[in-house]
Design an enzyme around this catalytic site. Sequence first.
Site, PDB file in Angstrom:
ATOM      1  N   CYS A   1      40.454  38.082 -56.577  1.00 53.59           N
ATOM      2  CA  CYS A   1      39.366  37.977 -56.153  1.00 53.59           C
ATOM      3  C   CYS A   1      38.537  39.640 -56.004  1.00 53.59           C
ATOM      4  O   CYS A   1      38.347  40.260 -56.894  1.00 53.59           O
ATOM      5  CB  CYS A   1      39.194  37.352 -54.944  1.00 53.59           C
TER       6      CYS A   1
ATOM      7  N   HIS B   1      41.069  32.416 -56.078  1.00 51.84           N
ATOM      8  CA  HIS B   1      42.347  32.606 -55.236  1.00 51.84           C
ATOM      9  C   HIS B   1      43.633  31.705 -55.593  1.00 51.84           C
ATOM     10  O   HIS B   1      43.509  30.496 -55.028  1.00 51.84           O
ATOM     11  CB  HIS B   1      41.896  32.138 -53.658  1.00 51.84           C
TER      12      HIS B   1
ATOM     13  N   GLU C   1      46.345  31.624 -54.155  1.00 55.00           N
ATOM     14  CA  GLU C   1      47.035  31.305 -52.901  1.00 55.00           C
ATOM     15  C   GLU C   1      46.822  30.554 -51.885  1.00 55.00           C
ATOM     16  O   GLU C   1      47.616  29.911 -51.152  1.00 55.00           O
ATOM     17  CB  GLU C   1      47.204  32.857 -52.203  1.00 55.00           C
TER      18      GLU C   1
ATOM     19  N   GLY D   1      63.845  29.829 -26.496  1.00 59.16           N
ATOM     20  CA  GLY D   1      63.051  29.619 -27.815  1.00 59.16           C
ATOM     21  C   GLY D   1      63.689  30.143 -28.773  1.00 59.16           C
ATOM     22  O   GLY D   1      64.799  30.657 -29.123  1.00 59.16           O
TER      23      GLY D   1
END
Length: 548
Positions: free
Chosen positions: A103, A191, A193, A247
């Site tokens: 882009c 794009h 992605e 965590g």
Amino acid sequence: MIASLIKFRQTKDKILNFAPKLSSMQESILILDFGSQVTQLIGRRLRELNVYCEIHPYNKIPELTPDIKGVILSGSPSSVRDEKAPFVDLSNIKGKLPLLGICYGSQFMAHHFGGEVNGSIAREYGRANLTITDESCPLFAGVSKTSQVWMSHGDTIARLPERARVIASTEDVENAAYKIDGEETYAVQFHPEVFHTTEGSKMIGNFAMNVCGCKGDWTPDSFIETTVESLKKQLGDDKVILGLSGGVDSTVAAVLLNKAIGSNLHCIFVDNGLLRKNEFEDVLDSYKDLGLNVIGVNAGKLFLDKLVGVTDPELKRKAIGTTFIEVFEMEAKKIKGADWLAQGTIYPDVIESVSVNGPSCKIKSHHNVGGLPEKMNLKIVEPLRSLFKDEVRRVGRALGIKKELIGRHPFPGPSLGIRILGEVSEEKLRILRDADDVFISGLRNWKCELPSASYPNEMADNLYDAIWQAGTMLLPVKSVGVMGDERSYEYTIALRAVISTDGMTADWVHLPYEFMAKVSNDIINKVKGVNRVCYDISSKPPATIEWE
Ligand code: XMP
């Protein structure tokens, strides 16, 4: 998560001084970020193909070491025709390394290398149909001759740069993709992605493998091997302190460090008095199998004393944050001769703090609590700073960490303190812990066949694993009910369950009605002090995941 509670936002310079490049051994692709909203996705697509990559702001190019096999220029909200359009000097890259402009990246090359970018010919936003005009181009190997791509541009390339030729077009835009002859330079206006470019991942893979010659050997096992080696070199015989929270990030960081330096790693797990039911004991217990050197600190009373009379969400967060630092510092000082503080910082935190757009604005203070390392004069080691969340989980799994630890939902550092709206008290904590226990164990016991939230390519076998995060809030409202034949006037519980990939955006989960009916019934019957249960059906944005 306690580890991220003490995580602090390094300034751009500090990060760049500390680690100009995150890995110097692994073959990699360098992504130069011009500020597009979707730059991270270029990184995600490459990592999914086991290709290591790093995203750096366009104006902070790292040293071009031999392990960099190619460069990608991202999109941008700017127009190349703007006076202040982002500019990068490509003289050390273009023609010397494989290069792909996406882009803005493709327009940038057209604009600066002899082509022309025009603002008025053909804008395209959304889906478009791409036709490949050079099927022998390595970028399009195995890609269908026509396929759907995602466009988002107001400017158009009216004339290609020197020596360039068109390799694909759409109905409205002839120069939708081009190659510069005599060098490995490619450019696409669309794009690749984003998910809506149906064969975009293949094109990015073609660039990495066919054009740059990457092998795609970035796997959890190779990450573990290289990271343990480099931690050994970096830390030698030094002592390291780490705040464990139960965590995923802090646990995986601890196990990696333990593999590298063994008993020189000292972990501290603080009970802030605001944890879930039996959490302190359960988590300490689950660390036993991992061979970690863990000190459990019971500081609940201190935290609760600091919260008396505090009702404002930010003041609560600050009180919990500063008390944590006090307690952690006191315990850490008992470990004589420590030089390092280990943190479970992961890649999205790193990218965000050095991004072209700068750290996002402060909504809640958890992202900004810090100061501990400076205060204690410790150096920082962050073994996961190059990984996305799902990669942390994959590494954790490869390290043999139990599913119960790896698959745990995220939990905020200030814990139940920010799930009790208004002032915290022992009685409210008792109510919330019991209600939360009914909800969470209900999710674990409810069988389902849905994709796993932690491993999108796998199936979950219970609701807990299919959900990214779930929790229970205690609202500061009492309402009238009837229990038996008597009037009741008691608290309201709100349940929250969301699907997300990184916590930045989230959708509420459509829990089965039968499940909600059972949980509501169980909470009202079993938890004294509650006579009403609601379900939060707000997405983020505009709501946040936590209520405070
Ligand atoms: P919000 O409420 O901002 O939460 O939508 C996004 C994610 O961050 C978690 N969270 C925190 N994590 N310390 C943390 O380590 C905190 O202070 C904190 N506050 C929110 C939240 O649980 C969700 O996963």
